[in-house]
Design a protein around this motif. Structure first.
Motif, short mmCIF file in Angstrom:
data_model
loop_
_atom_site.label_atom_id
_atom_site.label_comp_id
_atom_site.label_asym_id
_atom_site.label_seq_id
_atom_site.Cartn_x
_atom_site.Cartn_y
_atom_site.Cartn_z
N PRO A 514 0.82 -1.22 0.00
CA PRO A 514 0.00 0.00 0.00
C PRO A 514 0.85 1.26 0.00
CG PRO A 514 -0.92 -1.61 1.50
CD PRO A 514 0.38 -2.17 1.04
N GLY A 515 0.52 2.16 -0.91
CA GLY A 515 1.25 3.42 -1.02
C GLY A 515 2.41 3.39 -1.98
N SER A 516 2.76 2.20 -2.51
CA SER A 516 3.91 2.09 -3.41
C SER A 516 3.44 2.04 -4.87
CB SER A 516 4.72 0.83 -3.09
OG SER A 516 4.06 -0.33 -3.58
N TYR A 517 4.42 1.93 -5.77
CA TYR A 517 4.11 1.76 -7.19
C TYR A 517 3.37 0.44 -7.42
CZ TYR A 517 4.94 -0.05 -11.87
OH TYR A 517 4.78 -0.64 -13.09
N PHE A 518 2.43 0.46 -8.35
CA PHE A 518 1.79 -0.78 -8.80
C PHE A 518 1.45 -0.60 -10.28
CE2 PHE A 518 -1.40 2.07 -7.05
CZ PHE A 518 -2.33 2.15 -8.07
N PRO A 519 1.51 -1.69 -11.05
CA PRO A 519 1.13 -1.60 -12.46
C PRO A 519 -0.38 -1.74 -12.62
CG PRO A 519 1.92 -3.79 -11.98
CD PRO A 519 2.04 -3.00 -10.70
N ASN A 520 -0.85 -1.64 -13.84
CA ASN A 520 -2.24 -1.94 -14.19
C ASN A 520 -2.26 -3.11 -15.16
OD1 ASN A 520 -2.86 0.55 -12.80
ND2 ASN A 520 -4.80 0.53 -13.90
N ALA A 521 -3.34 -3.86 -15.15
CA ALA A 521 -3.43 -5.03 -16.03
C ALA A 521 -4.82 -5.10 -16.66
CB ALA A 521 -3.15 -6.31 -15.24
N GLY A 522 -4.85 -5.49 -17.91
CA GLY A 522 -6.11 -5.80 -18.55
C GLY A 522 -6.54 -7.20 -18.11
N THR A 523 -7.73 -7.29 -17.52
CA THR A 523 -8.19 -8.57 -16.97
C THR A 523 -9.54 -8.93 -17.57
OG1 THR A 523 -7.07 -8.03 -14.89
CG2 THR A 523 -8.65 -9.83 -14.85
N GLY A 524 -9.63 -10.16 -18.08
CA GLY A 524 -10.90 -10.63 -18.59
C GLY A 524 -11.60 -11.49 -17.56
N ILE A 525 -12.86 -11.16 -17.26
CA ILE A 525 -13.66 -11.93 -16.28
C ILE A 525 -15.10 -11.98 -16.80
CG2 ILE A 525 -14.49 -12.06 -13.89
CD1 ILE A 525 -12.04 -10.63 -12.96
N VAL A 526 -15.77 -13.05 -16.51
CA VAL A 526 -17.19 -13.16 -16.84
C VAL A 526 -17.97 -12.19 -15.95
CG1 VAL A 526 -19.20 -14.69 -16.89
CG2 VAL A 526 -16.94 -15.58 -17.50
N ASN A 527 -18.71 -11.28 -16.58
CA ASN A 527 -19.42 -10.27 -15.80
C ASN A 527 -20.78 -10.79 -15.34
OD1 ASN A 527 -21.16 -10.10 -17.97
ND2 ASN A 527 -20.38 -8.14 -18.71
N ALA A 528 -21.54 -9.91 -14.69
CA ALA A 528 -22.82 -10.32 -14.10
C ALA A 528 -23.83 -10.72 -15.17
CB ALA A 528 -23.38 -9.17 -13.25
N GLU A 529 -23.65 -10.26 -16.42
CA GLU A 529 -24.55 -10.63 -17.51
C GLU A 529 -24.10 -11.91 -18.21
OE1 GLU A 529 -23.49 -7.29 -17.22
OE2 GLU A 529 -25.36 -7.02 -16.09
N GLY A 530 -23.01 -12.51 -17.73
CA GLY A 530 -22.54 -13.75 -18.32
C GLY A 530 -21.62 -13.57 -19.51
N GLU A 531 -21.20 -12.33 -19.78
CA GLU A 531 -20.30 -12.05 -20.89
C GLU A 531 -18.86 -12.00 -20.39
OE1 GLU A 531 -21.74 -8.32 -22.22
OE2 GLU A 531 -23.35 -9.17 -23.45
N PHE A 532 -17.95 -12.51 -21.20
CA PHE A 532 -16.53 -12.45 -20.84
C PHE A 532 -15.97 -11.14 -21.39
CE2 PHE A 532 -12.01 -13.44 -21.11
CZ PHE A 532 -11.79 -14.08 -19.90
N VAL A 533 -15.64 -10.20 -20.49
CA VAL A 533 -15.19 -8.86 -20.92
C VAL A 533 -13.86 -8.51 -20.26
CG1 VAL A 533 -17.53 -8.01 -21.33
CG2 VAL A 533 -16.51 -7.75 -19.07
N TYR A 534 -13.09 -7.69 -20.99
CA TYR A 534 -11.82 -7.21 -20.48
C TYR A 534 -11.97 -5.80 -19.95
CZ TYR A 534 -8.49 -10.86 -21.79
OH TYR A 534 -7.77 -12.01 -21.83
N LYS A 535 -11.44 -5.57 -18.78
CA LYS A 535 -11.38 -4.23 -18.19
C LYS A 535 -10.01 -4.03 -17.59
CE LYS A 535 -16.33 -3.71 -17.22
NZ LYS A 535 -16.53 -2.54 -18.11
N ASP A 536 -9.67 -2.77 -17.38
CA ASP A 536 -8.34 -2.44 -16.86
C ASP A 536 -8.45 -2.10 -15.38
OD1 ASP A 536 -5.47 -1.76 -17.66
OD2 ASP A 536 -6.06 0.05 -16.60
N GLN A 537 -7.48 -2.56 -14.59
CA GLN A 537 -7.47 -2.23 -13.16
C GLN A 537 -6.07 -2.39 -12.57
OE1 GLN A 537 -7.95 -6.13 -14.05
NE2 GLN A 537 -9.91 -5.11 -13.90
N ALA A 538 -5.91 -1.86 -11.35
CA ALA A 538 -4.64 -1.98 -10.64
C ALA A 538 -4.38 -3.44 -10.28
CB ALA A 538 -4.68 -1.13 -9.37
N ILE A 539 -3.09 -3.77 -10.12
CA ILE A 539 -2.73 -5.15 -9.82
C ILE A 539 -1.62 -5.18 -8.78
CG2 ILE A 539 -1.27 -5.11 -11.89
CD1 ILE A 539 -1.50 -8.13 -12.05
N PHE A 540 -1.83 -5.96 -7.72
CA PHE A 540 -0.81 -6.26 -6.73
C PHE A 540 -0.42 -7.73 -6.91
CE2 PHE A 540 -0.87 -3.34 -2.76
CZ PHE A 540 -0.96 -2.20 -3.55
#
Length: 809
Positions: A514-540
């Motif tokens: 916490p408080g340090s550098y972290f990268p971001n990653a494109g992550t694909g996950i099945v969403n609440a509608e059942g679709e497999f979608v990619y979104k970007d978020q922080a990654i530890f």
């Protein structure tokens, strides 16, 4: 005549020593504070202006936009300065307006060995060879055209060269960066140039530059990847560039880029001018520190408030004592002096006082510079502050202050009628009394507003420090080792040895904390509608024990387990914000959903409660915590509070034994995390310091007025004492007039101060409310200070023998 005016002014100063000192010292403090704040603001506004191409330098900011791809309506706080490498050359190829492009990497740390001594160098940038064509950094040694034109060339700053070699003429010497095998930038670097240290007023800084050729040689795929984020891109535009026209062309450029790579989705860019980099940019992932334009406005207002309060003191005391100069005015008018000559005389007297105050101000500035440097974290040098530009401005400022401070007293004194004055008929000018009361109300309204501001700032900073961040940070010892492959290859033996230390509770490895550098990653996950979608978020990227180490609360599912082999390759843990990002109102509904991230596939096994892994200026972002221990950079060691120094010594001994090639660099997580608020703490210190000075100056004027009022009412006090009035009632009588003014000031200050501080609090995602108790507390503090200031003089007047009082006239 001029000589006579000067003589009279001098005699009046000596005759009324107390009032003269109050005027001169009060004005001196006000001018000094205003001058210091002016220099601070100037330094903040001067960032990057040392570049000869300041007006031609722009930078690319990157983001993702939905739908309409126009400049208008974009949310720039959703954009990053940090982005991909190919965008710069592509812009240069498509637009003749782009003269040169310079790219540099995100800040890196490299382990150098010099004469068997390891140095982990921070502030390292891989930079394009065009750097010295775009930026105005001065090379002491080396050719600016060639210093960064080949792999494994390095340019040192002057201080870095002195640190390593003890001299600056070191072109051709080498630094061994091969001590960390497994890193793509490991190798033997040749010093190709030495430059002056980066000026303080630069929006990013560094200790040394490595050639971008080194970066691209070891990771060539980055140069072509539009989706890989690890580069800052700056542009030097042609002198005749029409910025608005250039911006209007960018949407079509973005459409062409999207057609090249389907994986970049709604990728978008914009450009920022260099004048906006430090104070006006809202883009994320800045390459260095940024300033605060609202804070600049606040400090400017405080400087102006202090000066206005000092000027009000001068005007109040001058007009209050006007009756003492009445006979002088009457005599001068009766022997032929016209009003204009009297105005010039009194303006000259105020000019003399202001000139003396200016001298006091210069002395105070010289004495206060070390304090100012400590408050702001910047370097102010007296000789540099008083130069050919500031001296004329300082003199002009003194003239304006003299005119403002002396204008009303001069007009008031010169308006007296000689016949009435010489007959002994004189009465207090009701307009003058009303003005003095109005000015006292105004300056105390300013003072109370500053008290409210100080209380709100302290309350907000306390809120930041006391807020439950959702993780354990106390007694968490961190060792930073910069992704060293050798360390990561023996992390389990290191963990076992460290946990054998009596003062160590447990140990975990991770890429980020916490408080340090972290990268971001494109992550694909099945969403609440059942679709497999990619979104970007922080990654530890974390080791097996990270979640337990930091006491992160599981709201659904479980953490990683050594007993389940698939957890190491086919599982992921995320936070609640990420679950919401994919449409899951109930985090538990995300368990078991398929994911893909950086070549790894599997299912979501757990959701942790949201925790503030960045500062409270920002909302909690979506975060994934994949198991990837071999990407680690930190060892987190939870330690006992007892015998802490002994524990650190034992940990260092084990580190030196198992990792002899790497220095032992440790810190504590709570301190590191709170460093994010350094600018806020400095703001608090500066705000508080100058607020206290403003209140003291206001009280200084109040003391002068109280003293004069008591003198004017000497006979009245004597009569009241003869008729039986006690000391307490006399003090209350003398104080009440001023207390009423402070109460009026409080009523005026409440709405203004509430609006100002509510606007300041908008800069925090997690902010405290402005509690109602702050306003009565500010009023009580102001009243207490005012009553304390007045009461001493009131007590002195009330204790005077009435016989002496009645003889005073």
């Amino acid at each position: 005549m001029l000589k006579n005016y000067i003589k009279i002014a001098y005699r009046n100063l000596l005759k009324n020593k107390v009032y003269s000192l109050i005027n001169i010292f009060g004005l001196g403090v006000g001018i000094a504070c205003c001058f210091l704040i002016f220099n601070f603001v100037q330094k903040e506004l001067s960032y990057d202006t040392y570049h000869a191409n300041y007006d031609r330098i722009y930078r690319v900011i990157h983001g993702n936009t939905e739908g309409d791809n126009t400049i208008e309506g974009k949310s720039y706080d959703d954009f990053w300065v940090w982005g991909n490498a190919p965008v710069g050359p592509a812009l240069q190829n498509d637009f003749p307006e782009v003269d040169k492009v310079v790219r540099f990497s995100g800040r890196a740390d490299i382990l150098f060995m010099l004469e068997e001594v390891p140095y982990q160098e921070t502030g390292v940038l891989f930079m394009d060879s065009t750097a010295f064509d775009v930026f105005s950094w001065k090379l002491i040694h080396g050719d600016p055209k060639t210093v960064l034109d080949a792999p494994y060339k390095v340019v040192l700053t002057e201080s870095t060269a002195m640190k390593y070699f003890g001299e600056t003429d070191v072109v051709g010497r080498t630094l061994d960066g091969s001590a960390s095998p497994g890193r793509s930038d490991a190798g033997l670097y040749t010093v190709s140039g030495v430059m002056e240290d980066v000026p303080e007023n630069s929006h990013f800084d560094f200790n040394l530059l490595l050639s971008f050729e080194t970066f691209s040689t070891n990771r060539p795929f980055i140069l072509e990847s539009w989706g890989y984020v690890d580069t800052y891109t700056y542009l030097l535009m042609d002198k005749n560039t029409d910025f608005e026209a250039f911006q209007a062309k960018l949407p079509s450029f973005v459409e062409r880029v999207r057609a090249l790579d389907d994986d970049i989705g709604n990728y978008d860019i914009a450009v920022e001018k260099m004048e906006d980099f430090y104070l006006r940019s809202e883009a994320q992932r800045q390459p260095g520190t940024v300033g605060s334009l609202p804070n600049i406005y606040i400090f400017s207002m405080i400087g102006l408030f202090i000066l206005v309060i000092a000027i009000i003191n001068f005007m109040n005391l001058s007009t209050a004592r006007s009756l003492e100069r009445a006979k002088e005015v009457g005599i001068r008018k009766s022997i032929g002096a016209d009003r204009s000559s009297l105005i010039y005389q009194f303006l000259g007297e105020s000019g003399m006082i202001v000139s003396l105050a200016g001298i006091v101000a210069v002395l105070l500035v010289a004495l206060a510079l070390p304090i100012m440097n400590d408050l702001t974290g910047k370097t102010f040098i007296f000789n540099e502050m008083l130069n050919t530009k500031t001296i004329p401005l300082f003199i002009i400022g003194l003239m304006i202050v003299g005119l403002l401070a002396g204008s009303y007293p001069a007009l008031a004194l010169s308006s007296f009628k000689p016949v009435s004055i010489l007959k002994g008929v004189s009465k207090t000018d009701s307009k003058g009394v009303a003005l003095r009361k109005g000015l006292v109300v105004f300056q105390f309204a300013l003072s109370i507003s500053l008290i409210v501001g100080t209380l709100v700032v302290y309350n907000q900073m306390t809120h930041l420090l006391d807020r439950d961040m959702g993780f354990t940070d106390e007694q968490m010892l961190l060792i930073e080792y910069n992704y060293d492959f050798q360390v990561n290859s023996i992390m389990e033996p290191i963990r076992d040895r460290l946990e054998d230390v009596s003062g160590v509770k447990n140990v975990a490895f991770s890429r980020s904390v916490p408080g340090s550098y972290f990268p971001n990653a494109g992550t694909g996950i099945v969403n609440a509608e059942g679709e497999f979608v990619y979104k970007d978020q922080a990654i530890f990227q974390v080791g097996m024990d990270f979640i337990e180490q930091y006491d992160l609360e599981m709201v659904a599912g479980r953490s990683y387990s050594r007993d389940i082999l698939s957890d190491t390759t086919q599982a992921i843990v995320v936070n609640e914000a990420l679950a919401r990002q994919y449409g899951y109102a109930n985090p538990a509904d995300m368990l078991g959903k398929r994911f893909e991230q950086w070549g790894k596939e599997g299912e979501v096994i757990g959701i942790v409660k949201d925790f503030n892994f960045v500062s409270l200026h920002n909302e909690i972002e979506p975060l994934s915590l994949p198991y990837e221990p071999f990407a680690s950079r930190y060892v987190s060691i939870k330690v006992e509070t007892e015998n802490l120094q002994e524990t650190i010594t034992e940990v260092e001994d084990i580190w030196s034994e198992m990792v002899p090639h790497r220095p032992f660099l440790y810190s504590f997580l709570d301190e590191d995390f709170n460093n994010q608020y350094e600018a806020d703490f400095r703001f608090r210190k500066i705000f508080t310091s100058f607020s206290v000075l403003a209140i003291l100056i206001a009280c200084l004027g109040l003391l002068g007025l109280a003293t004069y009022t008591a003198e004017q009412r000497t006979k009245e006090i004597g009569i009241r004492k003869v008729l039986g009035a006690n000391v307490a009632s006399l003090i209350a009588m003398l104080s009440w007039d001023f207390v009423k003014l402070v109460l009026i000031a409080l009523a005026l200050a409440i709405p203004v101060s509430w609006w100002a501080m509510d606007s300041w609090l908008q800069g925090f995602a997690y902010r405290t409310n402005i509690s109602i108790w702050i306003f009565p507390l500010a009023g009580i503090l102001a009243l207490s200070v005012a009553v304390f200031t007045i009461s001493f003089q009131s007590l002195k007047a009330a204790l005077v023998n009435p016989v002496k009082s009645l003889k005073s006239e």
